[in-house]
Design a protein around this motif. Sequence first.
Motif, PDB file in Angstrom:
ATOM      1  N   VAL A 174       0.941  -1.182   0.087  1.00  0.00           N
ATOM      2  CA  VAL A 174       0.129   0.023   0.082  1.00  0.00           C
ATOM      3  C   VAL A 174       0.921   1.395   0.103  1.00  0.00           C
ATOM      4  O   VAL A 174       1.578   1.467   0.793  1.00  0.00           O
ATOM      5  N   GLU A 175       0.766   1.898  -0.974  1.00  0.00           N
ATOM      6  CA  GLU A 175       1.807   2.982  -1.301  1.00  0.00           C
ATOM      7  C   GLU A 175       1.066   4.529  -0.831  1.00  0.00           C
ATOM      8  O   GLU A 175      -0.154   4.602  -1.449  1.00  0.00           O
ATOM      9  N   LEU A 176       1.291   5.276  -0.110  1.00  0.00           N
ATOM     10  CA  LEU A 176       0.448   6.437   0.473  1.00  0.00           C
ATOM     11  C   LEU A 176       0.942   7.642  -0.494  1.00  0.00           C
ATOM     12  O   LEU A 176       1.918   7.822  -1.146  1.00  0.00           O
ATOM     13  N   LEU A 177      -0.037   8.530  -0.424  1.00  0.00           N
ATOM     14  CA  LEU A 177       0.403   9.834  -1.240  1.00  0.00           C
ATOM     15  C   LEU A 177       1.463  10.577  -0.474  1.00  0.00           C
ATOM     16  O   LEU A 177       1.798  10.541   0.670  1.00  0.00           O
ATOM     17  N   ALA A 178       2.167  11.163  -1.412  1.00  0.00           N
ATOM     18  CA  ALA A 178       3.497  12.080  -0.831  1.00  0.00           C
ATOM     19  C   ALA A 178       3.809  13.219  -1.750  1.00  0.00           C
ATOM     20  O   ALA A 178       3.325  13.119  -2.998  1.00  0.00           O
ATOM     21  N   PRO A 179       4.012  14.460  -1.271  1.00  0.00           N
ATOM     22  CA  PRO A 179       4.356  15.445  -1.981  1.00  0.00           C
ATOM     23  C   PRO A 179       5.294  15.386  -3.132  1.00  0.00           C
ATOM     24  O   PRO A 179       6.261  14.295  -2.889  1.00  0.00           O
ATOM     25  N   ALA A 180       5.424  16.140  -4.262  1.00  0.00           N
ATOM     26  CA  ALA A 180       6.320  15.634  -5.291  1.00  0.00           C
ATOM     27  C   ALA A 180       7.765  15.891  -4.632  1.00  0.00           C
ATOM     28  O   ALA A 180       7.864  16.751  -4.097  1.00  0.00           O
ATOM     29  N   GLY A 181       8.441  15.045  -5.203  1.00  0.00           N
ATOM     30  CA  GLY A 181       9.949  14.873  -4.842  1.00  0.00           C
ATOM     31  C   GLY A 181      10.170  14.286  -3.524  1.00  0.00           C
ATOM     32  O   GLY A 181      11.347  13.931  -3.060  1.00  0.00           O
ATOM     33  N   THR A 182       9.382  13.554  -2.754  1.00  0.00           N
ATOM     34  CA  THR A 182       9.487  12.900  -1.410  1.00  0.00           C
ATOM     35  C   THR A 182       9.316  11.616  -1.902  1.00  0.00           C
ATOM     36  O   THR A 182       8.279  11.066  -2.641  1.00  0.00           O
ATOM     37  N   ALA A 183       9.792  10.655  -1.153  1.00  0.00           N
ATOM     38  CA  ALA A 183       9.719   9.162  -1.106  1.00  0.00           C
ATOM     39  C   ALA A 183       8.016   8.976  -0.271  1.00  0.00           C
ATOM     40  O   ALA A 183       8.038   9.457   0.880  1.00  0.00           O
ATOM     41  N   PRO A 184       7.193   8.048  -0.733  1.00  0.00           N
ATOM     42  CA  PRO A 184       6.066   7.831  -0.176  1.00  0.00           C
ATOM     43  C   PRO A 184       6.293   6.787   0.777  1.00  0.00           C
ATOM     44  O   PRO A 184       7.205   5.793   0.846  1.00  0.00           O
ATOM     45  N   ALA A 185       5.483   6.992   1.675  1.00  0.00           N
ATOM     46  CA  ALA A 185       5.471   5.840   3.008  1.00  0.00           C
ATOM     47  C   ALA A 185       4.532   4.551   2.389  1.00  0.00           C
ATOM     48  O   ALA A 185       3.534   4.665   1.449  1.00  0.00           O
ATOM     49  N   VAL A 186       4.816   3.532   2.836  1.00  0.00           N
ATOM     50  CA  VAL A 186       4.078   2.109   2.302  1.00  0.00           C
ATOM     51  C   VAL A 186       4.115   1.256   3.503  1.00  0.00           C
ATOM     52  O   VAL A 186       4.702   1.361   4.691  1.00  0.00           O
ATOM     53  N   HIS A 187       2.986   0.552   3.308  1.00  0.00           N
ATOM     54  CA  HIS A 187       2.710  -0.618   4.003  1.00  0.00           C
ATOM     55  C   HIS A 187       2.571  -2.071   3.442  1.00  0.00           C
ATOM     56  O   HIS A 187       1.908  -1.918   2.562  1.00  0.00           O
ATOM     57  N   ARG A 188       3.404  -2.931   3.750  1.00  0.00           N
ATOM     58  CA  ARG A 188       3.543  -4.046   2.903  1.00  0.00           C
ATOM     59  C   ARG A 188       3.038  -5.262   3.479  1.00  0.00           C
ATOM     60  O   ARG A 188       3.438  -5.448   4.792  1.00  0.00           O
ATOM     61  N   VAL A 189       2.459  -6.171   2.933  1.00  0.00           N
ATOM     62  CA  VAL A 189       2.340  -7.497   3.402  1.00  0.00           C
ATOM     63  C   VAL A 189       2.823  -8.437   2.577  1.00  0.00           C
ATOM     64  O   VAL A 189       2.620  -8.505   1.420  1.00  0.00           O
ATOM     65  N   ASP A 190       3.833  -9.566   3.067  1.00  0.00           N
ATOM     66  CA  ASP A 190       4.581 -10.581   2.612  1.00  0.00           C
ATOM     67  C   ASP A 190       3.881 -11.905   2.837  1.00  0.00           C
ATOM     68  O   ASP A 190       3.163 -12.233   3.731  1.00  0.00           O
ATOM     69  N   GLY A 191       3.880 -12.899   2.017  1.00  0.00           N
ATOM     70  CA  GLY A 191       3.639 -14.302   1.924  1.00  0.00           C
ATOM     71  C   GLY A 191       2.160 -14.371   2.029  1.00  0.00           C
ATOM     72  O   GLY A 191       1.353 -15.100   2.575  1.00  0.00           O
ATOM     73  N   VAL A 192       1.139 -13.449   1.201  1.00  0.00           N
ATOM     74  CA  VAL A 192      -0.065 -13.583   1.259  1.00  0.00           C
ATOM     75  C   VAL A 192      -0.719 -14.567   0.043  1.00  0.00           C
ATOM     76  O   VAL A 192       0.373 -15.232  -0.697  1.00  0.00           O
ATOM     77  N   SER A 193      -1.751 -15.098  -0.054  1.00  0.00           N
ATOM     78  CA  SER A 193      -2.358 -16.126  -0.868  1.00  0.00           C
ATOM     79  C   SER A 193      -2.495 -15.130  -2.238  1.00  0.00           C
ATOM     80  O   SER A 193      -2.976 -14.161  -2.305  1.00  0.00           O
TER      81      SER A 193
END
Length: 267
Positions: free
Chosen positions: A53-72
């Motif tokens: 899940v990639e969040l909105l971010a102002p131009a030129g900045t790295a977006p915050a993310v939330h990740r889930v691994d090993g899903v079906s």
Amino acid sequence: MSNPSLVPVLRGSRGTLLQLTGDALTWRRDAEEVTIPLQAVARVHREGRSVTVELLAPAGTAPAVHRVDGVSQAAAALFVPAVTAALPERTEEDGTVDGSTLVSAYTEPEPEPHRLRNPAIAVGVLSVTSALVAWILGDLPSAIVTLVGAPIGLGITAVGVYFLYLVFLEWYLPRSGITVEAKLVAEYLSNATYAYTELDGTTRDIHDRKVEGDPYVAYAAARPDRRTLCYSPLKIAGHMVSALLVLLVGLGVVAFVVFLVMILNLP
């Protein structure tokens, strides 16, 4: 917008969970829970058995993310398109929004040391001491009766005193402390867990009896660990009666043990 009930819940490694709940995504792992409004999400994409899940971010900045691994993979193939379809339409102003500022996080506090731990130690020490005194001044049967009966009587008495202390908090804190709204997190039988946020922004949870209607928590400003759910006067009165009954039972057991010891030491 997609129907959340038709969107699968993603369960990944390390107990990580991601699900669509209304107009927000919930990401959970261990004691941490993050609520991500859909308006804060830039995109959701998958790579193999991972969903990000990639969040909105102002131009030129790295977006915050939330990740889930090993899903079906089958669940991810349904989840990503459904959430993407539920995302609100974007405008030019969204390019300046920082999605991480819209996210709310809740971390369940570490379990507090049990409030009855020190009284339990005191009961044990007092019981052993009383048994030794009974043995020295009386005989072995008196010591055995004391060693068996004293912990029971003193333990029940200590529980009764503790219950009375809780009843005092139920009466005192709503009148002299700070009262805030709470939300139900989990419930089991007649008990429940509620989460609440203090005025300084700290989020805590409290485990207690379920309350009827909207839940509120009252806590002491100087000692936030002293807190209680807010109950009606009738409920508080019922809790007091129960606490007094426990206390009387404990005192009754103590009195019975003393009586037996006196009988055993009669000439």
